[in-house]
Write a protein that holds these residues in place. Structure first.
Motif, short mmCIF file in Angstrom:
data_model
loop_
_atom_site.label_atom_id
_atom_site.label_comp_id
_atom_site.label_asym_id
_atom_site.label_seq_id
_atom_site.Cartn_x
_atom_site.Cartn_y
_atom_site.Cartn_z
N VAL A 165 16.84 -183.71 90.81
CA VAL A 165 16.39 -184.26 89.53
C VAL A 165 16.71 -183.24 88.45
O VAL A 165 16.43 -182.05 88.61
CB VAL A 165 14.88 -184.55 89.57
N SER A 166 17.28 -183.67 87.34
CA SER A 166 17.65 -182.75 86.27
C SER A 166 16.42 -182.34 85.45
O SER A 166 15.41 -183.05 85.42
CB SER A 166 18.69 -183.41 85.35
N VAL A 167 16.55 -181.23 84.76
CA VAL A 167 15.50 -180.83 83.82
C VAL A 167 15.41 -181.82 82.68
O VAL A 167 14.30 -182.16 82.22
CB VAL A 167 15.77 -179.40 83.30
N GLU A 168 16.54 -182.31 82.22
CA GLU A 168 16.53 -183.30 81.15
C GLU A 168 15.73 -184.53 81.55
O GLU A 168 14.97 -185.09 80.75
CB GLU A 168 17.96 -183.69 80.78
N ASN A 169 15.87 -184.96 82.79
CA ASN A 169 15.12 -186.12 83.26
C ASN A 169 13.63 -185.83 83.32
O ASN A 169 12.80 -186.70 83.00
CB ASN A 169 15.63 -186.56 84.64
N VAL A 170 13.27 -184.62 83.71
CA VAL A 170 11.86 -184.24 83.72
C VAL A 170 11.29 -184.25 82.29
O VAL A 170 10.16 -184.68 82.06
CB VAL A 170 11.68 -182.86 84.38
N ARG A 171 12.09 -183.81 81.33
CA ARG A 171 11.65 -183.87 79.93
C ARG A 171 11.43 -185.32 79.50
O ARG A 171 10.46 -185.63 78.81
CB ARG A 171 12.69 -183.20 79.04
N GLU A 172 12.33 -186.21 79.92
CA GLU A 172 12.17 -187.62 79.59
C GLU A 172 10.91 -188.20 80.25
O GLU A 172 10.20 -189.01 79.65
CB GLU A 172 13.41 -188.39 80.04
N PHE B 228 20.20 -176.68 92.38
CA PHE B 228 21.14 -177.73 91.97
C PHE B 228 21.21 -177.83 90.45
O PHE B 228 22.28 -178.09 89.89
CB PHE B 228 20.73 -179.07 92.56
N VAL B 229 20.09 -177.66 89.77
CA VAL B 229 20.10 -177.68 88.30
C VAL B 229 20.99 -176.57 87.77
O VAL B 229 21.83 -176.79 86.88
CB VAL B 229 18.67 -177.53 87.75
N ARG B 230 20.83 -175.39 88.31
CA ARG B 230 21.64 -174.25 87.87
C ARG B 230 23.14 -174.52 88.10
O ARG B 230 23.98 -174.15 87.27
CB ARG B 230 21.20 -173.00 88.62
N GLU B 231 23.47 -175.19 89.19
CA GLU B 231 24.87 -175.44 89.52
C GLU B 231 25.46 -176.63 88.75
O GLU B 231 26.67 -176.67 88.53
CB GLU B 231 25.01 -175.69 91.02
N ARG B 232 24.62 -177.59 88.33
CA ARG B 232 25.16 -178.86 87.82
C ARG B 232 24.78 -179.19 86.39
O ARG B 232 25.43 -180.03 85.78
CB ARG B 232 24.71 -180.01 88.74
N GLU B 233 23.71 -178.61 85.86
CA GLU B 233 23.26 -178.96 84.51
C GLU B 233 23.73 -177.87 83.55
O GLU B 233 23.29 -176.72 83.64
CB GLU B 233 21.74 -179.12 84.49
N GLU B 234 24.61 -178.24 82.65
CA GLU B 234 25.33 -177.27 81.83
C GLU B 234 24.39 -176.32 81.09
O GLU B 234 24.68 -175.12 80.95
CB GLU B 234 26.23 -178.00 80.82
#
Length: 479
Positions: A195-202, A227-233
């Protein structure tokens, strides 16, 4: 390259074929009923089954077994604060104990609780408290029947919560009937996808819109942060520890199984943000913790277990550990994919998920292809996995998945090779038409937990004929 070496070993054995056949029948074709001594490579779960470090074992010797005011509790509290950013914790004997504490204090009859995808015990605890668990995964997260399975380019965060589905649910049932919004990281029921950090913010935003408590099930928070570190810019180049704290900072409350990214063999906790608006929930959850788990400074755990988890939480966000952990899972996924096993890609952080419906296309959903595959893996190689499809989640629209869950810091390359070779042998039996579907002959009243104890039998194929022959022989002997 492994970031550790072995100091203690446990002998294991591969039972012969006849013994495996007998074990499977006696277990009612449910691998939860198998003795661990009968299993060669155990991929049933990563929950409490991993290998603890020398620092964890050393910390055990400092366990303060006081009933109240334990120093070991203080060290766990400090670790949760430093690693996860939460000051108030209510310990429990494991994750489902923490779920009982929090959801019993948070939900009631007539409520609805959306989640990216509920896991079995989460779903059961919410339902047991009278609420309706509602899955809100991203559309096409694992690919529709008419679409190719997502690859690593278009499925970076397939575990995300669909916040628009949450809003639609609120419009349908009323915001006042949604006391909590949940996000599970990683999304275990959806192939362990992150799950992305952006999705958690949403998710935080939609929880605020609904005046709901935002809960993160954080049992694999460190793997998700990797995974966030590797995939979320936004987080490229950040440490896993920093990403984890950022992602968890948006939650009001956490549910944690310390048997996953706590790297311990037992334990868990509820954590709540230090916010006056959460004082009432904290007080109610604390009372439930005392009632169901034990006094607040031990919560169903010995002091030595509190110590082991305190150390494990800090080790879970160490770069060398987490890189080794995720890469081992990826290696198993690659080994299976090379053998044309339909695995979910990209792999998750704790397990490889196999599409059993695609691997066993001749077995219809009502004959549980996932459970059939689980049984065949044991029959051919004494490998124990777990079904997470229509058998484990009845009356839900879940894909027919089999999870191969790697215990942390436990198995080596030769064990992974054995698993891959076992799949080759199962494929040979499949191609020869020797794999049977299954039907349930006995199950518990709570359908959400039936896969833990239900018993089955083969339907069609060589296995049913074999069992019928054995029954006839037994009847003849009795006569």
């Amino acid at each position: 390259m492994r970031a550790y070496k072995s100091k203690v070993v446990t002998p294991i054995r591969l039972p012969d074929r006849d013994e495996r056949e007998e074990n499977l029948q006696q277990a009612g074709y449910n691998v939860f009923n198998l003795d661990s001594d009968a299993v060669f490579v155990d991929l049933l779960t990563d929950s409490g089954t991993g290998t603890m470090s020398e620092n964890q074992w050393a910390a055990i010797m400092k366990g303060d077994e006081a009933y109240a005011g334990s120093r070991s509790f203080e060290r766990l509290q400090s670790a949760v604060s430093d690693v996860m950013g939460f000051e108030r914790i209510i310990p429990a004997h494991q994750g489902r104990g923490a779920e009982n504490v929090l959801y019993g204090a948070l939900v009631e009859d007539g409520d609805y609780v959306p989640n990216n995808t509920h896991f079995d015990t989460t779903r059961a605890h919410i339902a047991n408290n009278g609420a309706e668990p509602v899955d809100c995964p991203r559309d096409g997260a694992l690919g529709d029947e008419d679409e190719a399975r997502p690859d690593e380019d278009d499925s970076a965060f397939a575990g995300d919560l669909d916040v628009e589905k949450v809003r639609e649910l609120a419009d349908e049932v009323g915001a006042e009937n949604i006391p909590a919004v949940l996000v599970t990281i990683t999304n275990n029921s959806l192939a362990g996808q992150p799950v992305s950090v952006e999705n958690v913010r949403e998710a935080r935003e939609v929880a605020d819109e609904l005046d709901a408590t935002f809960v993160i099930d954080a049992c694999r928070f460190a793997e998700n942060a990797y995974f966030v570190r590797e995939r979320e810019e936004e987080f490229a180049g950040e440490s896993v520890a920093d990403v984890a704290r950022e992602q968890l900072s948006y939650a009001d409350a956490l549910v944690m199984s310390g048997k996953k990214d706590g790297l311990a063999n037992v334990g868990g906790f509820v954590a709540l943000r230090d916010d006056p608006e959460l004082d009432g929930l904290h007080a109610k959850a604390r009372e439930r913790g005392i009632l169901y788990e034990g006094f607040t400074t031990y919560g169903g755990m010995a002091g030595r277990d509190l110590e082991a988890m305190a150390v494990g939480l800090r080790e879970a966000v160490e770069e060398s550990y987490i890189e080794d952990r995720v890469s081992q899972v990826q290696r198993l996924g690659d080994m299976l994919a090379e053998r044309d096993v339909p695995v979910q890609r990209p792999t998750g952080g704790h397990a490889v998920y196999v599409d059993a419906a695609e691997f066993l296309p001749e077995i219809p959903p009502e004959r549980f292809p996932g459970q059939a595959l689980v049984c065949e893996l044991y029959r051919e190689g004494a490998v124990r996995g777990v079904e997470l499809g229509s058998f484990a989640f009845p009356e839900t629209d879940r894909p027919e998945l089999v999870r191969l869950c790697l215990p942390r810091r436990t198995y080596g390359a030769d064990h992974l090779e054995h698993v891959a070779e076992t799949f080759e042998e199962v494929a040979e039996r499949r191609d020869a038409g020797e794999v049977s579907g299954l039907e349930i002959v006995e199950e518990p009243e709570m359908a959400e937990l039936r896969h833990f104890s239900a018993e089955l039998r083969p339907v069609g194929g060589s296995e049913e004929r074999k069992e019928q022959g054995q029954e006839q022989e037994a009847t003849a002997d009795d006569d």
